[in-house]
Structure formats: structure tokens, C-alpha cells
Motif scaffolding. Structure first.
Motif, mmCIF file in Angstrom:
data_model
loop_
_atom_site.group_PDB
_atom_site.id
_atom_site.type_symbol
_atom_site.label_atom_id
_atom_site.label_comp_id
_atom_site.label_asym_id
_atom_site.label_seq_id
_atom_site.Cartn_x
_atom_site.Cartn_y
_atom_site.Cartn_z
ATOM 1 N N PHE A 145 4.950 8.905 23.812
ATOM 2 C CA PHE A 145 3.895 9.853 24.159
ATOM 3 C C PHE A 145 4.096 10.446 25.552
ATOM 4 N N GLY A 146 5.147 10.035 26.225
ATOM 5 C CA GLY A 146 5.452 10.589 27.536
ATOM 6 C C GLY A 146 4.450 10.184 28.597
ATOM 7 N N LEU B 140 0.808 -1.221 0.000
ATOM 8 C CA LEU B 140 0.000 0.000 0.000
ATOM 9 C C LEU B 140 0.840 1.270 0.000
ATOM 10 N N SER B 141 2.001 1.240 0.645
ATOM 11 C CA SER B 141 2.776 2.472 0.738
ATOM 12 C C SER B 141 4.221 2.151 1.096
ATOM 13 N N THR B 142 5.080 3.105 0.795
ATOM 14 C CA THR B 142 6.488 3.019 1.164
ATOM 15 C C THR B 142 6.810 4.192 2.071
ATOM 16 N N ILE B 143 7.350 3.917 3.230
ATOM 17 C CA ILE B 143 7.674 4.942 4.223
ATOM 18 C C ILE B 143 9.183 5.163 4.215
ATOM 19 N N LEU B 144 9.574 6.442 4.082
ATOM 20 C CA LEU B 144 11.003 6.764 4.069
ATOM 21 C C LEU B 144 11.627 6.534 5.439
ATOM 22 N N GLN B 145 12.935 6.413 5.406
ATOM 23 C CA GLN B 145 13.681 6.151 6.637
ATOM 24 C C GLN B 145 13.645 7.374 7.560
ATOM 25 N N ASN B 146 13.401 7.126 8.836
ATOM 26 C CA ASN B 146 13.408 8.192 9.835
ATOM 27 C C ASN B 146 14.829 8.364 10.361
ATOM 28 N N LYS B 147 15.471 9.438 9.973
ATOM 29 C CA LYS B 147 16.859 9.664 10.370
ATOM 30 C C LYS B 147 16.964 10.542 11.609
ATOM 31 N N GLY B 148 15.782 10.959 12.139
ATOM 32 C CA GLY B 148 15.785 11.759 13.362
ATOM 33 C C GLY B 148 15.568 10.894 14.589
ATOM 34 N N LYS B 149 15.623 11.526 15.738
ATOM 35 C CA LYS B 149 15.445 10.800 16.992
ATOM 36 C C LYS B 149 13.972 10.724 17.400
ATOM 37 N N GLU B 150 13.117 11.568 16.841
ATOM 38 C CA GLU B 150 11.715 11.624 17.212
ATOM 39 C C GLU B 150 10.922 10.615 16.401
ATOM 40 N N ASN B 151 10.121 9.769 17.067
ATOM 41 C CA ASN B 151 9.322 8.766 16.372
ATOM 42 C C ASN B 151 7.970 9.295 15.911
ATOM 43 N N LEU B 152 7.428 10.316 16.592
ATOM 44 C CA LEU B 152 6.145 10.887 16.193
ATOM 45 C C LEU B 152 6.380 11.944 15.122
ATOM 46 N N PRO C 276 6.333 -3.588 25.652
ATOM 47 C CA PRO C 276 5.598 -2.324 25.505
ATOM 48 C C PRO C 276 6.528 -1.166 25.154
ATOM 49 N N LYS C 277 6.105 -0.323 24.184
ATOM 50 C CA LYS C 277 6.972 0.767 23.727
ATOM 51 C C LYS C 277 6.231 2.100 23.600
ATOM 52 N N THR D 227 -4.065 11.627 24.924
ATOM 53 C CA THR D 227 -2.774 12.237 24.627
ATOM 54 C C THR D 227 -2.944 13.741 24.517
ATOM 55 N N LYS D 228 -1.867 14.425 24.390
ATOM 56 C CA LYS D 228 -1.919 15.878 24.226
ATOM 57 C C LYS D 228 -2.361 16.280 22.830
#
Length: 794
Positions: free
Chosen positions: A636-637, A546-558, A630-631, A662-663
Motif C-alpha cells: 500500500f506504499g 469456499l473459493s479457489t484463487i488463481l495464481q498471480n503471475k504478475g508483480k502487483e499483489n493488489l 509485517p508485509k 489508503t488511497k
């Protein structure tokens, strides 16, 4: 499209995992390494070309006359040579060690001369600044360059540039010597040390200069030239041979081939002259005694006539004298034959065929015996030639031995008959002689004595003349012998190099320089077990991607909330758009996200996909079903104090009390909660299904973040509780074998409504289709993608 509908146009045929379209861009990407490989390969080719001594082909043509069949008495036709065997034997003889040794004895090849070059030393022949004489009865240093330097016309310094040399002793033994010191000696004088004995002459006449030489062992030269000789037929069905050598010095190769052909002709002529030589030697042995007897009786006859004043015989005495002389001449010839027959028998018994004389050379005209002996000598010559290159066990030598044995028996049988006839002839002549001698006694005593002396003188004179005539005939026959073979074309060296060939070397270098990097790419691709290409995943999977997601090169997951303009966020929006085609508009969505193993990014995809839906105003809940690891709470803090495990275990009856807001607007979470001892049993409980039903009523989108399918069995049971399942694959992490596992769910277990997500795509690793996977998702366009690109990468 209905969630129960399947795409019937998916790839159902197994394609090869080796995709040339995918490999070609990878090859082009490593162009700097290809150029470096070409430079290294061409440098190696240049070094090899410059450091390899040039070799040339020297060739000549030599005519071999095929054997003519002589009279073959009692010869079995099956024992004859096959067609072409004689020519093959001559080719083997030309390559034999004895011929090579006889040829090299005429040439001074045991000393090789060299002059220094930039890359290699050039061999000199004949035109050398020095001439070295080696005493081979003393120890000598072999197979190592020895340098001669001189600054005065009458003395030189000998230098040993190599670390060690092979020392040859007169008894044929070898020893390795090293650490030889340089010394100064006089030109033209013998230099003797424990290691060598040489005399070096300055033939250039120069006051200063330098030269190098090395000594070769005779056995080394014999092996080199005998094994290196190439013999081929000049034309098919001809007996003209093409002889060739590959040598470094053309003049030296020409000298060897010419000497080889001349030596072969000399040996052939020597073999032909052997029969004449044996005849002459036999006659000389007989003539020596006859000549002494003739001289004695001539002197006695002269003294008798002087003392008795008797010079002429009477008529009656002359008649008796002539009769006795004729009979005694015949008797002498028969006795000569008798001696020949006896010696021939002895040679046959001892099988000493090299001493046999042909009967015709002594005037014995017996065509039958002559033919057999000629055949015997021809077979013996052939056997000697074969033994130069073969052993007694060779089939051809065995055949020659059998021929010799058969001919020996045949000649022995004939000799018995001939010898018997000879005895009878001798007895008859002796009887006739005795009859004549009876009338001889009636003559006066003086005439009897005169006749007796004159008979002996005349008899010896006749025998002497007969033997002299035969000897002259044999000498004439020997002088008229010429080789049957001949030199058609003397040796000539070609101008083109046989090796090295620069063009071929550089072409091979270019080929190798291109091949090795390309092979590296192919090998890496062949042994690659991870999924790297989106196209490969699409081709092998039996479910849609369905889709291709680019690599996350940052530290933030959201990333959807934190980097809304990024290509990754755009990838999740694209995924949300594609999901619209799977379900009716405005229908409540309940789906799960899973993977084969941990680490493929299913939680990352679940969080951001839930974020995308919340941003559209849909009330979304993300349920953390992975109660083992669990992760979600960390990103989400939140605290993982209550959650799914709390509700399913019955510690909390109201599901709203385990829902954590969540916030972010429209986004709630149900965390996995404290890790329970029995997560599988909890997911199987009726409470879980009840929870899903309550969530469907409360939320527009329910997303289940489940444990990996490959590690936890309960995830498979959840497939029936959701509208569809998203299976996450990660570039460079997911194994290719995972594709078969997912295909097995669809084909073998009959699971429907499974779709795939390709996560963690590094656009720089995409071989083709990069436009669709990068530009479309903002690579090089969105905020976080404006980075320096690496020049090349393997």
C-alpha cells in the motif's frame, strides 16, 4: 446459513490419496513423452530382434525299455528301485558329461564356421567355403572369431578382429593373448605359430572370398550340450523320452541328437557284450595251452605208431582206454570248474566285478550260482552308469554298493560249498582212475605206452572241443545281442524360432513404452507431498472450501484494484459471494485469515478480500496481526511506523491514531507496527480484545491478517474473537499433512466456523474439473489470461 451451523454432509471417511480420475488427465497430458517412449522402446525391440541370433528347437523321440526284474536271491524288497527310478536314471545318464563327450568325439564341433551378416553372423555347418584342421596337441586360440580372406586361390590372410583371445595349452591351462598381427599363409599347409597350429583348406575353389571361424574347447562343448539337453516324457506313464535342444543351427542340432541316441545304443550294446567278451577271453586263455598239448600228443602218437608198427589196440586195451578216457574227461571238467571257482573267489575278494565270467558260459549249470552272479553283474552295470553322473555319497550309489556287498557275501558262501563238492568229485575221480590204472599195468608194455599217449591226445582233444563249443556259443550270443532301447524318431528341427520372437518383443516394447511414462506419473503422484488438486483438498478436508484463487503471475499483489477484470479478482468476488451464505444479511463481519505456514498467501488473500469488500461500499479495515513479519505496508506504499504493536503496548491510547487510510475509498489499515519483543503477550492483552470491539462498532468488515497457525501459538486464541476463520492453502506449496492439522482443529479441539481457501491455482496443472476452476474464473477469458499455452508439461 448460520455461522454456528455445520455442514453435516462433509466427507467423514478417509479416502485414498491416490485418485485415478486425477491421474488419467495427467497421463493424457504427457502424450508426446509417451510417443517418444514408444519410439525408443520399439527401436530397442528392433535392435534386440535383429542382433539376437535366431534359435530353433530340435527334437527327437527315444524309447527306454524299463528294467526287467531278474532272479533276486536274498534281495531285500525295500532295496529295489522305486517305480520310475530306472527311467529317471537313464534320463540323467543321457544328460551326463561322459555321454556328451562320447557323442562329440564323433562330431567335428570344435570348429565353428560363420559368414558375415548385416546385424549378426550366421553359423554354417558342413557347407563351408573353408575347412579348418586344428592340432589340439599344440596351443590354440579359443572363443574368438578369426577371419580368413583370400584374393588368390592358393593363399590367404588370417585376421584377428577381436582385441583379445583365450589361448588353450596342451596341459589344459589358459592365457589371454591380444594384439595379434595379420599374416598371409598358404592353403593346405600347416600353419604353426606360438599362438596356434592350423591347416586351412579352400574347399570352395573360389579365387577370392572371405569366411570366419572360431575354435571351441572340448570342455566348453561338453558343458554346453550336456546342460542344454532337455529330456521329458513324451506321454505320462510312458517310457518314451522326448529329447530336445535349442540351437542356432538346425542341421547341427539334428546331427548331435542323432549321434547322441546312437552313442547311447552303442554303449548299451557294449555293456551287454561285456559278459560274452569276458567268457570268450577266459576260454581263449584255456584253449591256448590245450591246443599246444593236443598238437604235441598227436605228433607223439603218430611217431609211436610209425616206429612200433602198432595202430590198433586189443579189445582189453580198448576197454581200459575208454574207461580212463571218460574218467580223465570228467576230471578235466572238474579241474576247469576248480580253476573258475578260484578265479571267482579272487575277483570277489578284490571286488573286481568287471572280470567275472558267468558260470553258464563255461557249462557250469548251477541255477542258484548263475542267478546270483547275473544279479551281481546287473547291479555292477547299474552302479557304473550311476557313477557317470553321481558320487559315492549319492543315495542310489550307496544302495547299489550295499546290494553288491550282500551279493558278494552270498556268492562267497555258495562258492565255499561248491568248491568243497568240487574237491570231493576230483578226489573220487582220481581214486577211480588209480583203480583202473592198476589193471592197466597187466597189459603189454607197447600197448601201455600207446594207451598212455592216445589217452593224453584224446583228453586234450575232448577239452579242446568242449572249450571250442563254449566259445562258439558265447560268440553266437554276442552276435545276437541287440540294444533293448531304440530310436523312435530321429531328430528334426522345427521351422519356428524359439528366440527371438519379434511379435513378443514388439508387444513387450509397446507395453514398456506405455508403462514407464505412466509409472512415472504414478510415482510422481505417489511421492507428491504437496497439494495439487482442488478436488483432493475438498475430499480430504473436513471443512468446506469456499473459493479457489488463481495464481498471480504478475508483480502487483493488489490485483483487485490493479486488474479488476482478471480471473484472480473474480475469484475474490466469488469468495465474497460465498461468505454471504455464512452470515445473516447486513451483519457486521469480523473474520481472520490464517494458514499453516508462511508463504501460503494469507496476506495476499487478506489484502484483496478487503479490497473487494471496500469496492462494494462497505467500510473495511484490514488489521496486520503478524507482528513478526509485517508485509502489508509495502503493497500500500505506507510506512510501518505506528500500528497494532503501538496500540497494544500502550504507546497510543486512541486506536484511530494507528488507523492509516489508503488511497482507496472505504479501505483502512492497521499495520502491525514496529516489531515488538513480545508479540504473543500483546495479542493476549485486554487491549487487543478491546480494539476488536471498537473496530466492530466503526467498520462494516474487520479482517485480521494473523500469523501462521503452525508457527505461532497465539493465533489459536484469536479464533474465539471472530465470526469465522478462513484457512489458506496454496497449490504446490502446502503440504498434504496440513489438511490433517486443520481437520484436527475441527475434530479434536472443537473449533467451529473454519473454512478454506485454495490459493495460487495454476489452471494448467488441474487434472479434472478444469472447467469449473478455470473458465468460471476467467481463464482464457479475462485480460491477463490470454497467453500462449504450453504444448505439454510434466
Amino acid at each position: 446459513m448460520s455461522i454456528d451451523q455445520e455442514d453435516k454432509d462433509l466427507f467423514h471417511e478417509e479416502d485414498s490419496s491416490f485418485d485415478l480420475k486425477a491421474i488419467l488427465p495427467k497421463i493424457l497430458k504427457i502424450w508426446p513423452w509417451i510417443i517418444l517412449s514408444l519410439i525408443l522402446a520399439c527401436s530397442m525391440a528392433f535392435y534386440i530382434t535383429q542382433t539376437t541370433p535366431p534359435s530353433y528347437r530340435v527334437s527327437s523321440k527315444f524309447f527306454i525299455k524299463e528294467n526287467e526284474k531278474s532272479i533276486s536271491f536274498f534281495e531285500n524288497p525295500t532295496m529295489g528301485q522305486e517305480q520310475g527310478m530306472g527311467l529317471t536314471n537313464e534320463m540323467i545318464i543321457l544328460r551326463s558329461r561322459p555321454i556328451a563327450e562320447a557323442t562329440l568325439s564323433k562330431l567335428d564341433f570344435q570348429v565353428e564356421y560363420y559368414e558375415k551378416g548385416t546385424f549378426i553372423n550366421k553359423e554354417l555347418y558342413r557347407q563351408t567355403p573353408i575347412v579348418v584342421e586344428a592340432d589340439w596337441k599344440a596351443p590354440q586360440l579359443l572363443n574368438g572369431l578369426i577371419e580368413i580372406n583370400w584374393t588368390k586361390i592358393d593363399e590367404f590372410q588370417i585376421v584377428f578382429p577381436q582385441e583379445s583371445y583365450s589361448q588353450l595349452f596342451p596341459d589344459g591351462s589358459y592365457e589371454v593373448v591380444s594384439n595379434l598381427e595379420s599374416k598371409t599363409f598358404k592353403f593346405g599347409e600347416w600353419v604353426e605359430t606360438p599362438q596356434f597350429k592350423l591347416k586351412i583348406n579352400n574347399t570352395s575353389g573360389q579365387e577370392s572370398g572371405s569366411s570366419m571361424f572360431l575354435l571351441r574347447d572340448k570342455n566348453f562343448l561338453i558343458n554346453t550340450y550336456s546342460l542344454g539337453l532337455i529330456i521329458e516324457l513324451a506321454e505320462k506313464n510312458s517310457s518314451i523320452l522326448s529329447l530336445s535342444l535349442v540351437v542356432q543351427n538346425r542341421a547341427k542340432g539334428e546331427a548331435y541328437l542323432n549321434a547322441l541316441m546312437e552313442t547311447y545304443l552303442e554303449l548299451e550294446l557294449f555293456e551287454k557284450n561285456e559278459i560274452a567278451n569276458r567268457t570268450i577271453n577266459f576260454i581263449d586263455s584255456q584253449v591256448a595251452g590245450v591246443a599246444d598239448s593236443l598238437t604235441f600228443f598227436e605228433t607223439q602218437l603218430q611217431d609211436f605208431r610209425s616206429s612200433n608198427q602198432t595202430f590198433n589196440l586189443s579189445t582189453e586195451s580198448s576197454a581200459i582206454f575208454n574207461q580212463l578216457t571218460e574218467i580223465e574227461s570228467q576230471l578235466a571238467n572238474e579241474n576247469l570248474k576248480r580253476r573258475y571257482y578260484q578265479s571267482l573267489k579272487d575277483y570277489l575278494v578284490r571286488e573286481n566285478y568287471n572280470e567275472i565270467v558267468v558260470p553258464s558260459g563255461l557249462g557250469i549249470e548251477d541255477p542258484y550260482l548263475n542267478g546270483l552272479i547275473e544279479n551281481l553283474l546287473a547291479v555292477q552295470v547299474e552302479r557304473s552308469r550311476l557313477m557317470a553322473t553321481q558320487t559315492e555319497l549319492s543315495p542310489q550309489v550307496k544302495e547299489a554298493n550295499k546290494k553288491l556287498s550282500d551279493l558278494n557275501k552270498s556268492i562267497s558262501e555258495i562258492l565255499n560249498n561248491v568248491d568243497l563238492n568240487n574237491k570231493m568229485s576230483i578226489e573220487d575221480l582220481e581214486n577211480r582212475k588209480r583203480n583202473i590204472e592198476s589193471s592197466f599195468r597187466s597189459l603189454p608194455q607197447a600197448e601201455q605206452n600207446l594207451i598212455r599217449i592216445q589217452r593224453q591226445a584224446t583228453l586234450n582233444e575232448n577239452i579242446y572241443n568242449f572249450l571250442s563249443e563254449r566259445r562258439a556259443e558265447s560268440a553266437i550270443s554276442k552276435a545276437s545281442n541287440t540294444p533293448a532301447n531304440k530310436i523312435i524318431e530321429y531328430a528334426r528341427a522345427g521351422m519356428l524360432q524359439v528366440s527371438p520372437k519379434p511379435g513378443r518383443n514388439y508387444l513387450a516394447a509397446i507395453f514398456a513404452g506405455l508403462l514407464f511414462p505412466i509409472l512415472f506419473v504414478f510415482a510422481r503422484e505417489f511421492f507428491q507431498t504437496k497439494i495439487e488438486e482442488p478436488k483432493y483438498l475438498e475430499r480430504k478436508l473436513k471443512i468446506p472450501v469456499l473459493s479457489t484463487i488463481l495464481q498471480n503471475k504478475g508483480k502487483e499483489n493488489l490485483v483487485v484494484f490493479g486488474s479488476g477484470k482478471s480471473g484472480i479478482a473474480e475469484g475474490f468476488r466469488s469468495l465474497r459471494s460465498n461468505i454471504k451464505f455464512l452470515v445473516p444479511k447486513e451483519k457486521q463481519l469480523t473474520f481472520m485469515i490464517t494458514s499453516t505456514i508462511s508463504g501460503e498467501g494469507k496476506t495476499f488473500c487478506a489484502m484483496n478480500l478487503a479490497s473487494v469488500y471496500s469496492l462494494t461500499g462497505k467500510k473495511t479495515v484490514l488489521v496486520g496481526c503478524d507482528m513478526r513479519k509485517p508485509k502489508i505496508f509495502e503493497d500500500f506504499g505506507l510506512k510501518n511506523d505506528v500500528g497494532l504493536s503501538t496500540y497494544l503496548s500502550g504507546q497510543e491510547d486512541d486506536f484511530l491514531k494507528v488507523v492509516k487510510p489508503t488511497k482507496f475509498e472505504n479501505l483502512d489499515l492497521i499495520l502491525s507496527g514496529p516489531i515488538p519483543p513480545n508479540p504473543s503477550e500483546l495479542l493476549f492483552s485486554p487491549n487487543f480484545e478491546d480494539l476488536i470491539n471498537k473496530l466492530r462498532e466503526t467498520y462494516d468488515v474487520v479482517i485480521l491478517d494473523t500469523p501462521p497457525v503452525g508457527l505461532v501459538s497465539e493465533t489459536l486464541d484469536l479464533l474465539t474473537m471472530v465470526d469465522f476463520t478462513l484457512f489458506v492453502f496454496r497449490q504446490g506449496y502446502s503440504e498434504k499433512g496440513f489438511i490433517d492439522a486443520v481437520n484436527g482443529l475441527k475434530e479434536q479441539k472443537g473449533v467451529k466456523n473454519i473454512y478454506a481457501i485454495f490459493n495460487g491455482l495454476d489452471a494448467s496443472k488441474v487434472s479434472y474439473g478444469g472447467y469449473g476452476y478455470t473458465y468460471g474464473y476467467g481463464y482464457g477469458y479475462y485480460d491477463e489470461d490470454v497467453k500462449k499455452k504450453k504444448k505439454f508439461r510434466i
